[in-house]
Scaffold this motif. Structure first.
Motif, PDB file in Angstrom:
ATOM      1  N   VAL A 262       0.864  -1.180   0.000  1.00  0.00           N
ATOM      2  CA  VAL A 262       0.000   0.000   0.000  1.00  0.00           C
ATOM      3  C   VAL A 262       0.899   1.230   0.000  1.00  0.00           C
ATOM      4  N   VAL A 263       0.822   2.030  -1.056  1.00  0.00           N
ATOM      5  CA  VAL A 263       1.557   3.290  -1.124  1.00  0.00           C
ATOM      6  C   VAL A 263       0.569   4.409  -0.833  1.00  0.00           C
ATOM      7  N   SER A 264       0.769   5.106   0.272  1.00  0.00           N
ATOM      8  CA  SER A 264      -0.238   6.060   0.724  1.00  0.00           C
ATOM      9  C   SER A 264       0.321   7.454   0.885  1.00  0.00           C
ATOM     10  N   ASP A 265      -0.390   8.425   0.312  1.00  0.00           N
ATOM     11  CA  ASP A 265      -0.166   9.817   0.654  1.00  0.00           C
ATOM     12  C   ASP A 265      -0.681  10.024   2.080  1.00  0.00           C
ATOM     13  N   ILE A 266      -0.387  11.167   2.681  1.00  0.00           N
ATOM     14  CA  ILE A 266      -0.768  11.405   4.076  1.00  0.00           C
ATOM     15  C   ILE A 266      -1.746  12.563   4.204  1.00  0.00           C
ATOM     16  N   ASP A 267      -1.405  13.718   3.640  1.00  0.00           N
ATOM     17  CA  ASP A 267      -2.251  14.894   3.802  1.00  0.00           C
ATOM     18  C   ASP A 267      -3.597  14.727   3.119  1.00  0.00           C
ATOM     19  N   ILE A 269      -5.776  12.592   3.289  1.00  0.00           N
ATOM     20  CA  ILE A 269      -6.266  11.233   3.074  1.00  0.00           C
ATOM     21  C   ILE A 269      -6.122  10.434   4.372  1.00  0.00           C
ATOM     22  N   LEU A 270      -5.024  10.618   5.084  1.00  0.00           N
ATOM     23  CA  LEU A 270      -4.850   9.977   6.388  1.00  0.00           C
ATOM     24  C   LEU A 270      -5.015  10.970   7.528  1.00  0.00           C
ATOM     25  N   ARG A 271      -4.789  12.247   7.267  1.00  0.00           N
ATOM     26  CA  ARG A 271      -4.988  13.269   8.293  1.00  0.00           C
ATOM     27  C   ARG A 271      -5.662  14.480   7.677  1.00  0.00           C
ATOM     28  N   ILE A 272      -6.348  15.261   8.506  1.00  0.00           N
ATOM     29  CA  ILE A 272      -6.998  16.483   8.044  1.00  0.00           C
ATOM     30  C   ILE A 272      -5.942  17.575   7.969  1.00  0.00           C
ATOM     31  N   THR A 273      -5.629  18.008   6.759  1.00  0.00           N
ATOM     32  CA  THR A 273      -4.629  19.047   6.564  1.00  0.00           C
ATOM     33  C   THR A 273      -5.217  20.279   5.904  1.00  0.00           C
ATOM     34  N   LYS A 274      -6.080  20.079   4.915  1.00  0.00           N
ATOM     35  CA  LYS A 274      -6.599  21.164   4.073  1.00  0.00           C
ATOM     36  C   LYS A 274      -5.432  21.878   3.387  1.00  0.00           C
ATOM     37  N   ILE A 275      -4.623  21.106   2.729  1.00  0.00           N
ATOM     38  CA  ILE A 275      -3.428  21.655   2.096  1.00  0.00           C
ATOM     39  C   ILE A 275      -3.778  22.636   0.986  1.00  0.00           C
ATOM     40  N   TYR A 276      -5.024  22.606   0.516  1.00  0.00           N
ATOM     41  CA  TYR A 276      -5.489  23.509  -0.532  1.00  0.00           C
ATOM     42  C   TYR A 276      -6.021  24.821   0.045  1.00  0.00           C
ATOM     43  N   ASP A 277      -6.028  24.974   1.366  1.00  0.00           N
ATOM     44  CA  ASP A 277      -6.487  26.190   2.030  1.00  0.00           C
ATOM     45  C   ASP A 277      -5.307  26.735   2.837  1.00  0.00           C
ATOM     46  N   PHE A 286       1.433  23.351  11.378  1.00  0.00           N
ATOM     47  CA  PHE A 286       2.383  23.980  12.289  1.00  0.00           C
ATOM     48  C   PHE A 286       1.968  23.913  13.752  1.00  0.00           C
ATOM     49  N   ALA A 287       0.672  24.023  14.013  1.00  0.00           N
ATOM     50  CA  ALA A 287       0.274  24.294  15.392  1.00  0.00           C
ATOM     51  C   ALA A 287      -0.714  23.291  15.976  1.00  0.00           C
ATOM     52  N   ARG A 288      -1.684  22.891  15.216  1.00  0.00           N
ATOM     53  CA  ARG A 288      -2.754  22.064  15.768  1.00  0.00           C
ATOM     54  C   ARG A 288      -2.339  20.594  15.866  1.00  0.00           C
ATOM     55  N   PRO A 289      -2.938  19.867  16.796  1.00  0.00           N
ATOM     56  CA  PRO A 289      -2.681  18.418  16.849  1.00  0.00           C
ATOM     57  C   PRO A 289      -3.132  17.758  15.552  1.00  0.00           C
ATOM     58  N   TYR A 290      -2.426  16.725  15.143  1.00  0.00           N
ATOM     59  CA  TYR A 290      -2.802  15.995  13.939  1.00  0.00           C
ATOM     60  C   TYR A 290      -4.060  15.183  14.226  1.00  0.00           C
ATOM     61  N   VAL A 291      -5.003  15.235  13.289  1.00  0.00           N
ATOM     62  CA  VAL A 291      -6.275  14.538  13.441  1.00  0.00           C
ATOM     63  C   VAL A 291      -6.491  13.634  12.234  1.00  0.00           C
ATOM     64  N   ALA A 292      -6.791  12.375  12.476  1.00  0.00           N
ATOM     65  CA  ALA A 292      -7.047  11.432  11.378  1.00  0.00           C
ATOM     66  C   ALA A 292      -8.301  11.842  10.625  1.00  0.00           C
ATOM     67  N   TRP A 293      -8.299  11.618   9.316  1.00  0.00           N
ATOM     68  CA  TRP A 293      -9.479  11.910   8.507  1.00  0.00           C
ATOM     69  C   TRP A 293     -10.473  10.754   8.612  1.00  0.00           C
ATOM     70  N   SER A 379      -6.545  16.581  -4.751  1.00  0.00           N
ATOM     71  CA  SER A 379      -6.020  17.945  -4.664  1.00  0.00           C
ATOM     72  C   SER A 379      -4.580  18.044  -5.157  1.00  0.00           C
ATOM     73  N   ASN A 380      -3.923  16.931  -5.415  1.00  0.00           N
ATOM     74  CA  ASN A 380      -2.541  16.940  -5.904  1.00  0.00           C
ATOM     75  C   ASN A 380      -2.508  16.607  -7.390  1.00  0.00           C
ATOM     76  N   SER A 381      -2.126  17.579  -8.213  1.00  0.00           N
ATOM     77  CA  SER A 381      -2.120  17.317  -9.650  1.00  0.00           C
ATOM     78  C   SER A 381      -1.057  16.295 -10.025  1.00  0.00           C
ATOM     79  N   ASP A 382       0.022  16.185  -9.223  1.00  0.00           N
ATOM     80  CA  ASP A 382       1.035  15.184  -9.549  1.00  0.00           C
ATOM     81  C   ASP A 382       0.489  13.777  -9.306  1.00  0.00           C
ATOM     82  N   VAL A 383      -0.365  13.605  -8.306  1.00  0.00           N
ATOM     83  CA  VAL A 383      -1.028  12.308  -8.094  1.00  0.00           C
ATOM     84  C   VAL A 383      -1.911  11.970  -9.279  1.00  0.00           C
ATOM     85  N   MET A 384      -2.687  12.956  -9.732  1.00  0.00           N
ATOM     86  CA  MET A 384      -3.617  12.715 -10.838  1.00  0.00           C
ATOM     87  C   MET A 384      -2.876  12.373 -12.125  1.00  0.00           C
TER      88      MET A 384
END
Length: 509
Positions: A262-267, A269-277, A286-293, A379-384
Motif C-alpha cells: 500500500v503506497v499512501s499519501d498522508i495529507d 487522506i490519512l490526516r486532516i490538513t486542508k493543504i489547498y487552504d 504547524f500548530a494544531r494536533p494531527y487529526v485522522a481523517w 487535490s494533488n495534480s502530480d497524483v492525478m
C-alpha cells in the motif's frame, strides 16, 4: 510593485457586461464576483465532460499568465499548493540566527534516519538507508516566535493557545537546522528488531553526504538469520540507527519479492490538513494536533489484518525538515511501514512536481514482482498524473488506485483536477471516493477495486472548474457538441478562461 488584490483579478462590472452582451443568448447580468461551488460538491462522485474548446492547453496558458505576474507563488500554476517551498538551509540558517563557527561546532550532530525498505537479490538483502545529517541550534523563544510568525496567516504565535504556540515553535525549530553537507555519515548500526531475526552489524556508507546533508543508498547487509525474500511473504524488521548522533533511530522493513504494497499519501487522506487552504493548512501543519481523517485508521487496520503481510509505504512530498511529526503520527495511528519524503536537493517547484514520480518509480523498479495499492486525494495534480501513469507503464503491478474526491466534502478545495489519464484504465482498477467507508466491501485481494455501491459517473478532463463550467449539458443534447456548452453558459472562451484564473487567485489571496 503594488500587491495584487482579489479585486484586481476580477473583471470590472462594466467590462463583464460588455463581454456578456457579445456572447450568445441567454444574457448574463453583471453581479458581484462569487465563486460558484464545484459541481462535484453537489454530486459526490460525478465528473463532467471535458469542454475541449475551453480547456485544451489550459494548463500551459495558466502557467504563462501566472508566471508573467511575477509575485504569485509559482506552484499555483500546477494546482499543487506547498507551504514549505524554499525553506532556509545551511549557511542561510547560520546567517539568520547569527551563529559563529564556534557556536555551531558545539552543537551536537543529529540524524534524520528515514524508515527504509529493503529488497532481496541474489546477493541477499539490500537496505535503502536514507536521511539527513544536521545540527539543530538552540533558539530563544522570542526569536522562535518571530520565525514562526512568518509561516502563519492572519494570526501569530502570541495569539495561539499555549499548546499550539509550543507546537509552532517546535516545528519552526525543526526547520531552522543546519544541514551537514559533504561529511561522512557515522556507521549505521543494524540490530534484530524486538528479539526478531537477524544479527548485529555496522554498515558504512561509501560516500559523503550531499551539499544539503542528504544520504541515500542501497547497501547489502549480512543476512544471517533472515529469511530469503524469494521464499517468504512475511515482512521482516530490523532496528537501525546512525551512531554518534541523536534522534537517528529507525525501523527497516525487509519486503519480500512478491505480495501487496500500500503506497499512501498522508495529507487529506490519512490526516486532516486542508493543504489547498493556505491559512488552515498552515495551522494544521504547524500548530494544531494531527487529526485522522474520518475512520481511515480503521480502514487501514482492516487491510493490515485481511491482507496478510501487506507492506505499508507512506510517501509525502513535504521536505525532510518537517516530516518527523508525520512519522510519529503515522506510527501512533496507522500500521507501521517504510517512509519516503522529499530530499532537500528537490527544493524548487519544478523538482517538487517530479519528486513523487521519482520516488514511485524507484519503488516499482525495486520490487518488480509486487503489486501496489495507490491511495491519495484529488487535490494533488502530480497524483492525478503519476498514479494513472504508473498503471499505463506497469499495468501488471498496479492492483488498485483509490482517490478521495476532496472537492466533494470540502468547499475550501477550489483547485481543478484532471481525470484525463484515467480514461483507458478499467473501472475495476480504480475508484474515486468521498468517505472512508466507501473503501469497505472491496475485494482487493480478488483484484477488484471498485465498490459498486459508489457511483462514479466518470467523464474525463478538468473537473471542479469555477462558475459551474461543465455543469450544463451541451446544446441539442449532443454530448460531443463542446462549443455549445460555452454558449449554453452565456459566456465566451476568453471570459471563461479569465474566470478560471481569477478563481485561482481568489484561493491564494
Amino acid at each position: 510593485m503594488a500587491r495584487l488584490t482579489t479585486r484586481s483579478l476580477l473583471l470590472p462590472a462594466s467590462l463583464l457586461a460588455a463581454l456578456v452582451t457579445a456572447a450568445p443568448n441567454p444574457v448574463l447580468e453583471a453581479r458581484d464576483p462569487l465563486i460558484t461551488p464545484s459541481p462535484a460538491r453537489r454530486d459526490a462522485t460525478k465528473t463532467y465532460k471535458n469542454r475541449r474548446d475551453l480547456l485544451d492547453g489550459i494548463q500551459s496558458d495558466v502557467d504563462g499568465i501566472l508566471s508573467s505576474l511575477g509575485n504569485v507563488p509559482s506552484y499555483v500554476a500546477s494546482g499543487v499548493p506547498d507551504y514549505f517551498q524554499n525553506l532556509p538551509t545551511g549557511d542561510s540558517v547560520v546567517s539568520s540566527l547569527g551563529l559563529s563557527d564556534e557556536q555551531l561546532a558545539a552543537v551536537p550532530t543529529q540524524a534524520l534516519n528515514i524508515p527504509p525498505y529493503a529488497n532481496f537479490t541474489d546477493q541477499g538483502w539490500n537496505v535503502r538507508f536514507h536521511g539527513n545529517i544536521y545540527k539543530q541550534p538552540t533558539i530563544n523563544q522570542s526569536k522562535l516566535n518571530d520565525l514562526a510568525n512568518v509561516f502563519l496567516i492572519d494570526t501569530s504565535v502570541e495569539e495561539l493557545p499555549a499548546d499550539q504556540a509550543d507546537e509552532a515553535r517546535n516545528v519552526t525549530a525543526s526547520i531552522f537546522v543546519v544541514q551537514q553537507g559533504d561529511v561522512n555519515v557515522s556507521a549505521i548500526r543494524v540490530e534484530p528488531f524486538e528479539n526478531g531475526p537477524g544479527e548485529g552489524q555496522n554498515i558504512t556508507l561509501p560516500y559523503e553526504t550531499t551539499p544539503e546533508g542528504d544520504f541515500d543508498a542501497f547497501l547489502p547487509i549480512n543476512s544471517n538469520g533472515l529469511r530469503n525474500g524469494n521464499e517468504t511473504q512475511e515482512i521482516q524488521k530490523l532496528a537501525t540507527w546512525v551512531t554518534n548522533t541523536t534522534e537517528g533511530n529507525a525501523t527497516a522493513y525487509l519486503v519480500p519479492n512478491e505480495g501487496l504494497t500500500v503506497v499512501s499519501d498522508i495529507d487529506d487522506i490519512l490526516r486532516i490538513t486542508k493543504i489547498y487552504d493556505p491559512k488552515e493548512g498552515l495551522l494544521n501543519s504547524f500548530a494544531r494536533p494531527y487529526v485522522a481523517w474520518e475512520n481511515m485508521p480503521d480502514i487501514y487496520a482492516n487491510w493490515s489484518q485481511s491482507l496478510p503481510n501487506t507492506h505499508f509505504h507512506y510517501l509525502t512530498t513535504l521536505p525532510e525538515q518537517v516530516t518527523r511529526n508525520y512519522e510519529e503520527f503515522i506510527y501512533d495511528t496507522y500500521p507501521a511501514g517504510s517512509f519516503d519524503t522529499r530530499p532537500l536537493n528537490f527544493s524548487d517547484v519544478s523538482a517538487t512536481l517530479s519528486i513523487r514520480q521519482f520516488l514511485l518509480t524507484k519503488l516499482f523498479e525495486t520490487f518488480p514482482q509486487r503489486k501496489f495499492i495507490l491511495v491519495a486525494d484529488t487535490s494533488n495534480s502530480d497524483v492525478m498524473r503519476d498514479y494513472p501513469g504508473l498503471y499505463h507503464s506497469n499495468p501488471d503491478q498496479v492492483q488498485c488506485i483509490f482517490l478521495r474526491n476532496t472537492t466533494a466534502t470540502d468547499s475550501s478545495d477550489r483547485f481543478p483536477y484532471n481525470t484525463d489519464s484515467f480514461k483507458d484504465i478499467p473501472q475495476e482498477k480504480y475508484m474515486f471516493f468521498v468517505n472512508a467507508d466507501d473503501l469497505t466491501n472491496i475485494n482487493i485481494a480478488g483484484n477488484t477495486c471498485y465498490n459498486t455501491s459508489i457511483p462514479q459517473n466518470l467523464t474525463f478532463g478538468y473537473q471542479g472548474l469555477p462558475f459551474g463550467i461543465g455543469d450544463q449539458p451541451a446544446v441539442n443534447g449532443s454530448a460531443n457538441n463542446d462549443t455549445g456548452a460555452a454558449a449554453a453558459l452565456g459566456v465566451n472562451t476568453g471570459l471563461t478562461f479569465f474566470a478560471f484564473v481569477s478563481m485561482l487567485f481568489w484561493q491564494l489571496l
